[in-house]
Design a protein around this motif. Structure first.
Motif, PDB file in Angstrom:
ATOM      1  N   ALA A  60      36.596  53.258  37.970  1.00  0.00           N
ATOM      2  CA  ALA A  60      35.436  52.509  37.477  1.00  0.00           C
ATOM      3  C   ALA A  60      34.288  53.468  37.187  1.00  0.00           C
ATOM      4  CB  ALA A  60      35.012  51.470  38.511  1.00  0.00           C
ATOM      5  N   VAL A  61      33.956  53.613  35.904  1.00  0.00           N
ATOM      6  CA  VAL A  61      32.840  54.470  35.508  1.00  0.00           C
ATOM      7  C   VAL A  61      31.551  53.652  35.421  1.00  0.00           C
ATOM      8  CG1 VAL A  61      31.968  56.060  33.754  1.00  0.00           C
ATOM      9  CG2 VAL A  61      34.415  55.977  34.231  1.00  0.00           C
ATOM     10  N   VAL A  62      31.654  52.432  34.936  1.00  0.00           N
ATOM     11  CA  VAL A  62      30.504  51.532  34.812  1.00  0.00           C
ATOM     12  C   VAL A  62      30.592  50.499  35.935  1.00  0.00           C
ATOM     13  CG1 VAL A  62      29.299  49.884  33.334  1.00  0.00           C
ATOM     14  CG2 VAL A  62      30.520  51.824  32.321  1.00  0.00           C
ATOM     15  N   GLY A  63      29.627  50.505  36.841  1.00  0.00           N
ATOM     16  CA  GLY A  63      29.731  49.591  37.974  1.00  0.00           C
ATOM     17  C   GLY A  63      30.758  50.108  38.969  1.00  0.00           C
ATOM     18  N   GLY A  64      31.177  49.250  39.884  1.00  0.00           N
ATOM     19  CA  GLY A  64      32.136  49.655  40.902  1.00  0.00           C
ATOM     20  C   GLY A  64      33.476  48.976  40.723  1.00  0.00           C
ATOM     21  N   GLU A  65      34.302  49.086  41.739  1.00  0.00           N
ATOM     22  CA  GLU A  65      35.646  48.510  41.671  1.00  0.00           C
ATOM     23  C   GLU A  65      35.608  46.987  41.527  1.00  0.00           C
ATOM     24  OE1 GLU A  65      38.369  49.832  44.678  1.00  0.00           O
ATOM     25  OE2 GLU A  65      37.486  51.844  44.744  1.00  0.00           O
ATOM     26  N   ASP A  66      34.690  46.327  42.223  1.00  0.00           N
ATOM     27  CA  ASP A  66      34.601  44.865  42.135  1.00  0.00           C
ATOM     28  C   ASP A  66      34.255  44.432  40.715  1.00  0.00           C
ATOM     29  OD1 ASP A  66      35.220  44.631  44.792  1.00  0.00           O
ATOM     30  OD2 ASP A  66      33.129  44.398  45.453  1.00  0.00           O
ATOM     31  N   TYR A  67      33.339  45.147  40.080  1.00  0.00           N
ATOM     32  CA  TYR A  67      32.973  44.853  38.690  1.00  0.00           C
ATOM     33  C   TYR A  67      34.189  44.997  37.779  1.00  0.00           C
ATOM     34  CZ  TYR A  67      31.223  45.833  33.969  1.00  0.00           C
ATOM     35  OH  TYR A  67      31.031  45.843  32.604  1.00  0.00           O
ATOM     36  N   LEU A  68      34.952  46.073  37.984  1.00  0.00           N
ATOM     37  CA  LEU A  68      36.114  46.326  37.137  1.00  0.00           C
ATOM     38  C   LEU A  68      37.187  45.251  37.344  1.00  0.00           C
ATOM     39  CD1 LEU A  68      37.307  48.167  35.031  1.00  0.00           C
ATOM     40  CD2 LEU A  68      38.102  49.696  36.841  1.00  0.00           C
ATOM     41  N   ARG A  69      37.410  44.851  38.587  1.00  0.00           N
ATOM     42  CA  ARG A  69      38.384  43.780  38.851  1.00  0.00           C
ATOM     43  C   ARG A  69      37.958  42.471  38.183  1.00  0.00           C
ATOM     44  NH1 ARG A  69      38.302  46.189  44.092  1.00  0.00           N
ATOM     45  NH2 ARG A  69      40.222  47.375  44.472  1.00  0.00           N
ATOM     46  N   LEU A  70      36.655  42.202  38.185  1.00  0.00           N
ATOM     47  CA  LEU A  70      36.145  41.005  37.531  1.00  0.00           C
ATOM     48  C   LEU A  70      36.414  41.056  36.029  1.00  0.00           C
ATOM     49  CD1 LEU A  70      34.534  38.351  37.601  1.00  0.00           C
ATOM     50  CD2 LEU A  70      32.442  39.718  37.357  1.00  0.00           C
ATOM     51  N   GLN A  71      36.219  42.227  35.418  1.00  0.00           N
ATOM     52  CA  GLN A  71      36.497  42.378  33.988  1.00  0.00           C
ATOM     53  C   GLN A  71      37.976  42.130  33.699  1.00  0.00           C
ATOM     54  OE1 GLN A  71      33.647  42.792  32.050  1.00  0.00           O
ATOM     55  NE2 GLN A  71      32.833  42.617  34.126  1.00  0.00           N
ATOM     56  N   PHE A  72      38.852  42.675  34.548  1.00  0.00           N
ATOM     57  CA  PHE A  72      40.297  42.438  34.392  1.00  0.00           C
ATOM     58  C   PHE A  72      40.589  40.944  34.437  1.00  0.00           C
ATOM     59  CE2 PHE A  72      41.409  46.738  36.611  1.00  0.00           C
ATOM     60  CZ  PHE A  72      41.208  47.415  35.432  1.00  0.00           C
ATOM     61  N   SER A  73      40.042  40.279  35.437  1.00  0.00           N
ATOM     62  CA  SER A  73      40.354  38.865  35.655  1.00  0.00           C
ATOM     63  C   SER A  73      39.848  37.982  34.526  1.00  0.00           C
ATOM     64  CB  SER A  73      39.767  38.397  36.985  1.00  0.00           C
ATOM     65  OG  SER A  73      40.373  39.084  38.069  1.00  0.00           O
ATOM     66  N   GLN A  74      38.702  38.321  33.963  1.00  0.00           N
ATOM     67  CA  GLN A  74      38.159  37.515  32.871  1.00  0.00           C
ATOM     68  C   GLN A  74      38.998  37.636  31.609  1.00  0.00           C
ATOM     69  OE1 GLN A  74      34.055  38.784  32.627  1.00  0.00           O
ATOM     70  NE2 GLN A  74      33.393  37.345  34.203  1.00  0.00           N
ATOM     71  N   LEU A  75      39.612  38.813  31.404  1.00  0.00           N
ATOM     72  CA  LEU A  75      40.487  39.000  30.242  1.00  0.00           C
ATOM     73  C   LEU A  75      41.908  38.525  30.501  1.00  0.00           C
ATOM     74  CD1 LEU A  75      39.474  42.521  28.847  1.00  0.00           C
ATOM     75  CD2 LEU A  75      39.299  40.343  27.641  1.00  0.00           C
ATOM     76  N   CYS A  76      42.350  38.650  31.756  1.00  0.00           N
ATOM     77  CA  CYS A  76      43.733  38.316  32.099  1.00  0.00           C
ATOM     78  C   CYS A  76      43.791  37.843  33.555  1.00  0.00           C
ATOM     79  CB  CYS A  76      44.629  39.545  31.893  1.00  0.00           C
ATOM     80  SG  CYS A  76      46.354  39.297  32.360  1.00  0.00           S
ATOM     81  N   PRO A  77      43.869  36.541  33.785  1.00  0.00           N
ATOM     82  CA  PRO A  77      43.882  36.015  35.161  1.00  0.00           C
ATOM     83  C   PRO A  77      45.111  36.439  35.969  1.00  0.00           C
ATOM     84  CG  PRO A  77      43.340  34.287  33.575  1.00  0.00           C
ATOM     85  CD  PRO A  77      43.833  35.456  32.782  1.00  0.00           C
ATOM     86  N   GLU A  78      46.214  36.791  35.289  1.00  0.00           N
ATOM     87  CA  GLU A  78      47.436  37.172  36.002  1.00  0.00           C
ATOM     88  C   GLU A  78      47.270  38.562  36.612  1.00  0.00           C
ATOM     89  OE1 GLU A  78      47.332  36.340  32.815  1.00  0.00           O
ATOM     90  OE2 GLU A  78      48.550  34.545  32.498  1.00  0.00           O
ATOM     91  N   THR A  79      46.996  38.618  37.911  1.00  0.00           N
ATOM     92  CA  THR A  79      46.660  39.878  38.561  1.00  0.00           C
ATOM     93  C   THR A  79      47.818  40.875  38.587  1.00  0.00           C
ATOM     94  OG1 THR A  79      47.204  38.916  40.720  1.00  0.00           O
ATOM     95  CG2 THR A  79      44.899  38.813  40.016  1.00  0.00           C
ATOM     96  N   GLU A  80      49.049  40.390  38.397  1.00  0.00           N
ATOM     97  CA  GLU A  80      50.178  41.332  38.404  1.00  0.00           C
ATOM     98  C   GLU A  80      50.108  42.323  37.239  1.00  0.00           C
ATOM     99  OE1 GLU A  80      51.837  37.498  36.454  1.00  0.00           O
ATOM    100  OE2 GLU A  80      50.433  38.068  38.051  1.00  0.00           O
ATOM    101  N   PHE A  81      49.342  41.986  36.204  1.00  0.00           N
ATOM    102  CA  PHE A  81      49.191  42.883  35.063  1.00  0.00           C
ATOM    103  C   PHE A  81      48.038  43.871  35.234  1.00  0.00           C
ATOM    104  CE2 PHE A  81      51.234  39.267  32.656  1.00  0.00           C
ATOM    105  CZ  PHE A  81      52.428  39.930  32.423  1.00  0.00           C
TER     106      PHE A  81
END
Length: 316
Positions: free
Chosen positions: A213-234
């Protein structure tokens, strides 16, 4: 369609690292060359915006985006607009007086390509709205001739071009007979890392995507992942950082690492790549036998503004 970018092998800290050179990915426009701009529709943003390049949008006359006045997406969108015959209106919160007086980097290149860059801070009607809110409320309503692209290309349309990148990497890995490859790239919104990992999983490629995570922290990055793709296995694996870094701040270890990375014979950019290579250094030390590929995402125009800042603070 974009022509596949090459893969080079470099020596870093005595270890072999493959570099997927998307900074060499380039669909140049004659107007960009005439304006003295070093590249055209290139790098990571060319992957994210490839869908818009390859498809027709009847009735569209304007492309609207937003972000920083030195964002890589600004220049790439300006070239995309010229390639498609559209006008680019790009909204920013603020343009520094020095940048207005002495345009450089992505800002200058986008102006040369005819971009209309609109600063919100002098607009009385903004009432404290951010760019996305202002565009949604004051720009898009009633205008069906506008194509809006979210900041940095963070949208589902990006999967189209990123999947093409994934296919290129799989083809190269198969040709080299490589197994258990780790692909690393530093992330802002994590769009590229997410869609690459999803592609590799869907085609059952033996390639794991690692990012930081360059912008923000790990929680921010996980949120970005989830908003684009709710399936966490990806979702790709996020490599934890040894310390907290603030985006855009100048750090001496960043400057040192940038010089070390560029000593491989490849120029890297100064906003994301220094932290990226710091993480690579740690990965190589922790896993001596790792097969690692670094994704060079381009953005070299940004060095026109970043490098003078580093030199003023830390010397040549």
């Amino acid at each position: 369609m974009l022509t596949p970018s090459p893969v080079d092998t470099v020596s870093f800290n005595g270890k072999q690292v493959y570099v997927k050179r998307d900074e060499l990915l380039d669909l140049a426009h004659p107007d960009a060359t005439a304006a003295g701009c070093p590249s055209g529709f290139s790098g990571n943003k060319a992957r994210k915006f490839a869908y818009f390049l390859d498809h027709e949008f009847p009735g569209i006359t304007r492309l609207v985006g937003h972000g920083s006045p030195q964002a890589n997406s600004l220049y790439s969108l300006s070239v995309l607009a010229r390639l498609k015959g559209w006008q680019l209106d790009y909204y920013v919160d603020h343009i520094a007086a020095q940048l207005r007086q002495q345009p450089c980097g992505n800002y200058a290149a986008a102006l040369a390509m005819g971009a209309n860059i609109v600063a919100l801070d002098p607009l009385a009607s903004t009432a404290g709205l951010g760019c996305a809110e202002y565009i949604a409320g004051h720009v898009l309503p009633g205008h069906e001739d506008i194509l809006f692209v979210p900041e940095g290309g963070r949208c589902g349309y990006a999967e189209y071009g990123v999947s093409q990148l994934g296919q290129e990497i799989v083809t190269w890995v198969q040709a080299q007979g490589i197994r258990e490859l780790k692909l690393f790239l530093p992330s802002g919104t994590g769009t590229t890392a997410l869609f690459l990992n999803k592609y590799f999983m869907n085609v059952q490629a033996d390639i794991d995507v690692l990012t930081c995570a360059v912008v923000g922290g790990e929680d921010y990055l996980r949120l970005q992942f989830s908003q684009l793709c709710p399936e966490t296995e990806f979702h790709p694996r996020i490599v934890p950082l040894a310390k907290k870094y603030h985006f855009g701040k100048l750090y001496p270890e960043y400057y040192r690492m940038w010089k070390q990375a560029c000593a491989t014979g490849i120029e890297f950019e100064l906003l994301y790549d220094p932290l990226g290579w710091l993480v690579v250094e740690g990965l190589l030390a922790a896993e001596p036998g790792i097969r690692l590929m670094y994704l060079h995402q381009g953005g070299l125009l940004g060095n026109d503004s970043m490098l003078p800042r580093y030199r003023r603070k830390y010397g040549p």
